[in-house]
Write a protein that holds these residues in place. Structure first.
Motif, PDB file in Angstrom:
ATOM      1  N   PRO A   9       0.798  -1.234   0.000  1.00 42.65           N
ATOM      2  CA  PRO A   9       0.000   0.000   0.000  1.00 42.65           C
ATOM      3  C   PRO A   9       0.836   1.292   0.000  1.00 42.65           C
ATOM      4  O   PRO A   9       0.497   2.220  -0.753  1.00 42.65           O
ATOM      5  CB  PRO A   9      -0.867  -0.130   1.257  1.00 42.65           C
ATOM      6  CG  PRO A   9      -0.969  -1.607   1.492  1.00 42.65           C
ATOM      7  CD  PRO A   9       0.347  -2.182   1.049  1.00 42.65           C
ATOM      8  N   PRO A  10       1.936   1.395   0.783  1.00 42.48           N
ATOM      9  CA  PRO A  10       2.695   2.649   0.744  1.00 42.48           C
ATOM     10  C   PRO A  10       3.244   2.995  -0.656  1.00 42.48           C
ATOM     11  O   PRO A  10       3.258   4.165  -1.039  1.00 42.48           O
ATOM     12  CB  PRO A  10       3.835   2.414   1.746  1.00 42.48           C
ATOM     13  CG  PRO A  10       3.240   1.469   2.736  1.00 42.48           C
ATOM     14  CD  PRO A  10       2.412   0.537   1.903  1.00 42.48           C
ATOM     15  N   SER A  11       3.672   1.984  -1.416  1.00 47.08           N
ATOM     16  CA  SER A  11       4.186   2.282  -2.762  1.00 47.08           C
ATOM     17  C   SER A  11       3.053   2.663  -3.707  1.00 47.08           C
ATOM     18  O   SER A  11       3.193   3.586  -4.519  1.00 47.08           O
ATOM     19  CB  SER A  11       4.939   1.077  -3.330  1.00 47.08           C
ATOM     20  OG  SER A  11       6.105   0.844  -2.578  1.00 47.08           O
ATOM     21  N   LEU A  12       1.931   1.964  -3.594  1.00 48.49           N
ATOM     22  CA  LEU A  12       0.768   2.294  -4.431  1.00 48.49           C
ATOM     23  C   LEU A  12       0.373   3.751  -4.208  1.00 48.49           C
ATOM     24  O   LEU A  12       0.059   4.479  -5.155  1.00 48.49           O
ATOM     25  CB  LEU A  12      -0.386   1.340  -4.064  1.00 48.49           C
ATOM     26  CG  LEU A  12      -1.749   1.574  -4.700  1.00 48.49           C
ATOM     27  CD1 LEU A  12      -1.680   1.559  -6.222  1.00 48.49           C
ATOM     28  CD2 LEU A  12      -2.760   0.503  -4.236  1.00 48.49           C
ATOM     29  N   LEU A  13       0.441   4.183  -2.954  1.00 46.42           N
ATOM     30  CA  LEU A  13       0.064   5.560  -2.625  1.00 46.42           C
ATOM     31  C   LEU A  13       1.127   6.564  -3.064  1.00 46.42           C
ATOM     32  O   LEU A  13       0.853   7.487  -3.822  1.00 46.42           O
ATOM     33  CB  LEU A  13      -0.172   5.688  -1.112  1.00 46.42           C
ATOM     34  CG  LEU A  13      -0.523   7.096  -0.642  1.00 46.42           C
ATOM     35  CD1 LEU A  13      -1.971   7.451  -0.993  1.00 46.42           C
ATOM     36  CD2 LEU A  13      -0.308   7.245   0.864  1.00 46.42           C
ATOM     37  N   THR A  14       2.368   6.359  -2.591  1.00 43.99           N
ATOM     38  CA  THR A  14       3.368   7.414  -2.771  1.00 43.99           C
ATOM     39  C   THR A  14       3.838   7.572  -4.212  1.00 43.99           C
ATOM     40  O   THR A  14       4.282   8.636  -4.604  1.00 43.99           O
ATOM     41  CB  THR A  14       4.603   7.195  -1.861  1.00 43.99           C
ATOM     42  OG1 THR A  14       5.141   5.901  -2.142  1.00 43.99           O
ATOM     43  CG2 THR A  14       4.237   7.276  -0.396  1.00 43.99           C
ATOM     44  N   GLN A  15       3.713   6.504  -5.001  1.00 44.80           N
ATOM     45  CA  GLN A  15       4.089   6.626  -6.419  1.00 44.80           C
ATOM     46  C   GLN A  15       2.924   7.147  -7.270  1.00 44.80           C
ATOM     47  O   GLN A  15       3.017   7.194  -8.494  1.00 44.80           O
ATOM     48  CB  GLN A  15       4.552   5.266  -6.966  1.00 44.80           C
ATOM     49  CG  GLN A  15       5.828   4.742  -6.318  1.00 44.80           C
ATOM     50  CD  GLN A  15       7.017   5.640  -6.558  1.00 44.80           C
ATOM     51  OE1 GLN A  15       7.268   6.086  -7.674  1.00 44.80           O
ATOM     52  NE2 GLN A  15       7.755   5.941  -5.499  1.00 44.80           N
ATOM     53  N   ASN A  16       1.801   7.441  -6.608  1.00 50.12           N
ATOM     54  CA  ASN A  16       0.594   7.934  -7.294  1.00 50.12           C
ATOM     55  C   ASN A  16      -0.025   6.944  -8.278  1.00 50.12           C
ATOM     56  O   ASN A  16      -0.843   7.325  -9.108  1.00 50.12           O
ATOM     57  CB  ASN A  16       0.874   9.256  -8.035  1.00 50.12           C
ATOM     58  CG  ASN A  16       1.186  10.374  -7.064  1.00 50.12           C
ATOM     59  OD1 ASN A  16       0.588  10.456  -5.991  1.00 50.12           O
ATOM     60  ND2 ASN A  16       2.154  11.204  -7.404  1.00 50.12           N
ATOM     61  N   HIS A  17       0.349   5.691  -8.163  1.00 47.14           N
ATOM     62  CA  HIS A  17      -0.222   4.695  -9.084  1.00 47.14           C
ATOM     63  C   HIS A  17      -1.725   4.540  -8.858  1.00 47.14           C
ATOM     64  O   HIS A  17      -2.456   4.201  -9.769  1.00 47.14           O
ATOM     65  CB  HIS A  17       0.472   3.343  -8.903  1.00 47.14           C
ATOM     66  CG  HIS A  17       1.934   3.372  -9.249  1.00 47.14           C
ATOM     67  ND1 HIS A  17       2.827   2.411  -8.851  1.00 47.14           N
ATOM     68  CD2 HIS A  17       2.659   4.278  -9.968  1.00 47.14           C
ATOM     69  CE1 HIS A  17       4.033   2.712  -9.296  1.00 47.14           C
ATOM     70  NE2 HIS A  17       3.958   3.845  -9.964  1.00 47.14           N
ATOM     71  N   TYR A  18      -2.166   4.825  -7.638  1.00 54.28           N
ATOM     72  CA  TYR A  18      -3.612   4.695  -7.330  1.00 54.28           C
ATOM     73  C   TYR A  18      -4.453   5.666  -8.154  1.00 54.28           C
ATOM     74  O   TYR A  18      -5.646   5.471  -8.297  1.00 54.28           O
ATOM     75  CB  TYR A  18      -3.853   4.916  -5.825  1.00 54.28           C
ATOM     76  CG  TYR A  18      -3.710   6.362  -5.413  1.00 54.28           C
ATOM     77  CD1 TYR A  18      -2.458   6.921  -5.185  1.00 54.28           C
ATOM     78  CD2 TYR A  18      -4.835   7.176  -5.285  1.00 54.28           C
ATOM     79  CE1 TYR A  18      -2.325   8.238  -4.838  1.00 54.28           C
ATOM     80  CE2 TYR A  18      -4.708   8.515  -4.935  1.00 54.28           C
ATOM     81  CZ  TYR A  18      -3.450   9.045  -4.716  1.00 54.28           C
ATOM     82  OH  TYR A  18      -3.309  10.359  -4.388  1.00 54.28           O
ATOM     83  N   GLN A  19      -3.820   6.695  -8.680  1.00 54.00           N
ATOM     84  CA  GLN A  19      -4.586   7.644  -9.482  1.00 54.00           C
ATOM     85  C   GLN A  19      -5.014   7.035 -10.810  1.00 54.00           C
ATOM     86  O   GLN A  19      -5.967   7.487 -11.424  1.00 54.00           O
ATOM     87  CB  GLN A  19      -3.751   8.907  -9.742  1.00 54.00           C
ATOM     88  CG  GLN A  19      -3.532   9.717  -8.483  1.00 54.00           C
ATOM     89  CD  GLN A  19      -2.573  10.868  -8.692  1.00 54.00           C
ATOM     90  OE1 GLN A  19      -1.991  11.018  -9.772  1.00 54.00           O
ATOM     91  NE2 GLN A  19      -2.389  11.682  -7.674  1.00 54.00           N
ATOM     92  N   VAL A  20      -4.283   6.014 -11.249  1.00 53.02           N
ATOM     93  CA  VAL A  20      -4.627   5.391 -12.540  1.00 53.02           C
ATOM     94  C   VAL A  20      -5.021   3.917 -12.412  1.00 53.02           C
ATOM     95  O   VAL A  20      -5.388   3.294 -13.421  1.00 53.02           O
ATOM     96  CB  VAL A  20      -3.475   5.577 -13.571  1.00 53.02           C
ATOM     97  CG1 VAL A  20      -3.519   6.970 -14.161  1.00 53.02           C
ATOM     98  CG2 VAL A  20      -2.114   5.323 -12.950  1.00 53.02           C
ATOM     99  N   THR A  21      -4.908   3.356 -11.205  1.00 52.70           N
ATOM    100  CA  THR A  21      -5.369   1.967 -10.996  1.00 52.70           C
ATOM    101  C   THR A  21      -6.178   1.949  -9.707  1.00 52.70           C
ATOM    102  O   THR A  21      -5.633   2.152  -8.633  1.00 52.70           O
ATOM    103  CB  THR A  21      -4.175   0.997 -10.850  1.00 52.70           C
ATOM    104  OG1 THR A  21      -3.213   1.597  -9.999  1.00 52.70           O
ATOM    105  CG2 THR A  21      -3.543   0.638 -12.149  1.00 52.70           C
TER     106      THR A  21
END
Ligand code: BDP
Length: 331
Positions: free
Chosen positions: A219-231
């Motif tokens: 979860p921290p990488s999904l959040l901090t890399q902003n990947h959650y904005q597109v997935t």
């Protein structure tokens, strides 16, 4: 984005200022700035733990030794960081065990799907004799050109995708970015997807433009890399629990006095244990933020994924059965 050559040149130039020219024996007593790098930004637990280690090192040596942090992929991806540490252009590389597997084969045991029962099991293994032996394996392997200092926590990796995955069938035809190590491509292929090896730095735009349909991480990488904005879909496959590792350039290590080496080792162990507290807080915080941002957390039956990846554990684990058995017996 800088080319690999530019990274190496930049790192080389930086190396030039790190050591004030003097004959080797005198160097140990000289002021020295140790360069450290991480793919994550300042404040991320792995980065923070090394920054804190630097402060302790500086005060213990009255400023003679210090650590300068280059966060956020400033010195390139993890493969480049490893190479820079091997030639002495970088002193401390904090990387995932993922890209270290091709360098020291035993490490691939940690890179196998569903090899740890849970995160508590992983922590027991890295803190105990197996963790110590594997660090020694890296340090004593002439080909590694690295001294392994310690492990860190990276939680559990699960799948995130543009369209929801509720079981192996949904993964069919999906291109999923994996870290640079064939074991991960085999893993996701066995789980039903189609693995693509790609650097972490290229992933955001690859997700955005549809070059890949998803990736997998904590979860921290999904959040901090902003990947959650597109997935927006996070399927809790929990297929990988891979520790992080931090390594030191052997070339630089050999210029340090025995006392300085021992001090760095001691502070590394402290960093390993200190990072964990930071990590647990970060995971809790990230999960909350991801949910608030509309990411759907999808619970999933892990059994079909576990069964499907058995051949991967067999293929890469066959050479290391005794080690795997000892890991299983670690409670
Ligand atoms: C993160 C690790 C980082 C890896 C990254 C990746 O902290 O070291 O580079 O995953 O997937 O969880 O490449």
């Amino acid at each position: 984005m800088k080319s690999r050559r530019e990274f190496l040149m930049q790192a080389g130039a930086l190396a030039g200022v790190a050591l004030v020219g003097a004959p080797a024996p005198a160097r140990a007593q000289q002021k020295m700035v140790l360069k450290a790098a991480d793919v994550h930004a300042l404040g991320y637990p792995t980065v923070e733990a090394i920054v804190r280690m630097g402060k302790k090192l500086e005060s213990a040596t009255n400023g003679r030794l210090s650590i300068q942090m280059f966060p956020a992929m400033q010195l390139g991806g993890e493969k480049e960081m490893i190479e820079q540490a091997q030639v002495g252009a970088l002193q401390i590389a904090r990387i995932s065990v993922g890209p270290m597997g091709p360098i020291v084969d035993e490490l691939n045991v940690f890179n196998l799907p569903f090899i740890f029962r849970d995160e508590a099991h992983m922590r027991k293994v890295i803190d105990g004799p197996i963790g110590a032996e594997l660090l020694d394996k890296i340090s004593s392997n002439p080909a590694s050109r690295l001294i392994a200092l310690g492990w860190m926590d990276s939680g559990t990796r699960s799948l995130y995708t543009k369209t929801p995955v509720r079981g192996p069938a949904d993964l069919k035809g999906m291109k999923i970015r994996m870290m640079g190590n064939p074991v991960f491509v085999d893993t996701i292929n066995a789980m039903g997807g189609s693995g693509v090896m790609m650097s972490f730095s290229e992933l955001y735009s690859a997700l955005q433009t549809g070059v890949v349909d998803g990736a997998e991480n904590n979860p921290p990488s999904l959040l901090t890399q902003n990947h959650y904005q597109v997935t927006k879909f996070y399927t809790l496959t929990g297929h990988l629990i891979i520790p992080e590792i931090f390594v030191f350039s052997r070339r630089t290590w050999e210029t340090l006095s025995k006392e300085d080496q021992a001090l760095i080792k001691k502070l590394s162990r402290e960093a390993q244990l200190e990072q964990r507290g930071l990590w647990d807080t970060m995971v809790e915080d990230s999960v909350q933020k991801l949910k608030a941002a509309g990411v759907e957390f999808i619970p999933v039956d892990k059994k079909p994924f576990y069964d499907a990846t058995k051949p991967v554990r067999e293929k890469y684990g066959a050479k290391h059965l005794a080690l795997i058995k000892r890991m299983e017996e670690t409670r």
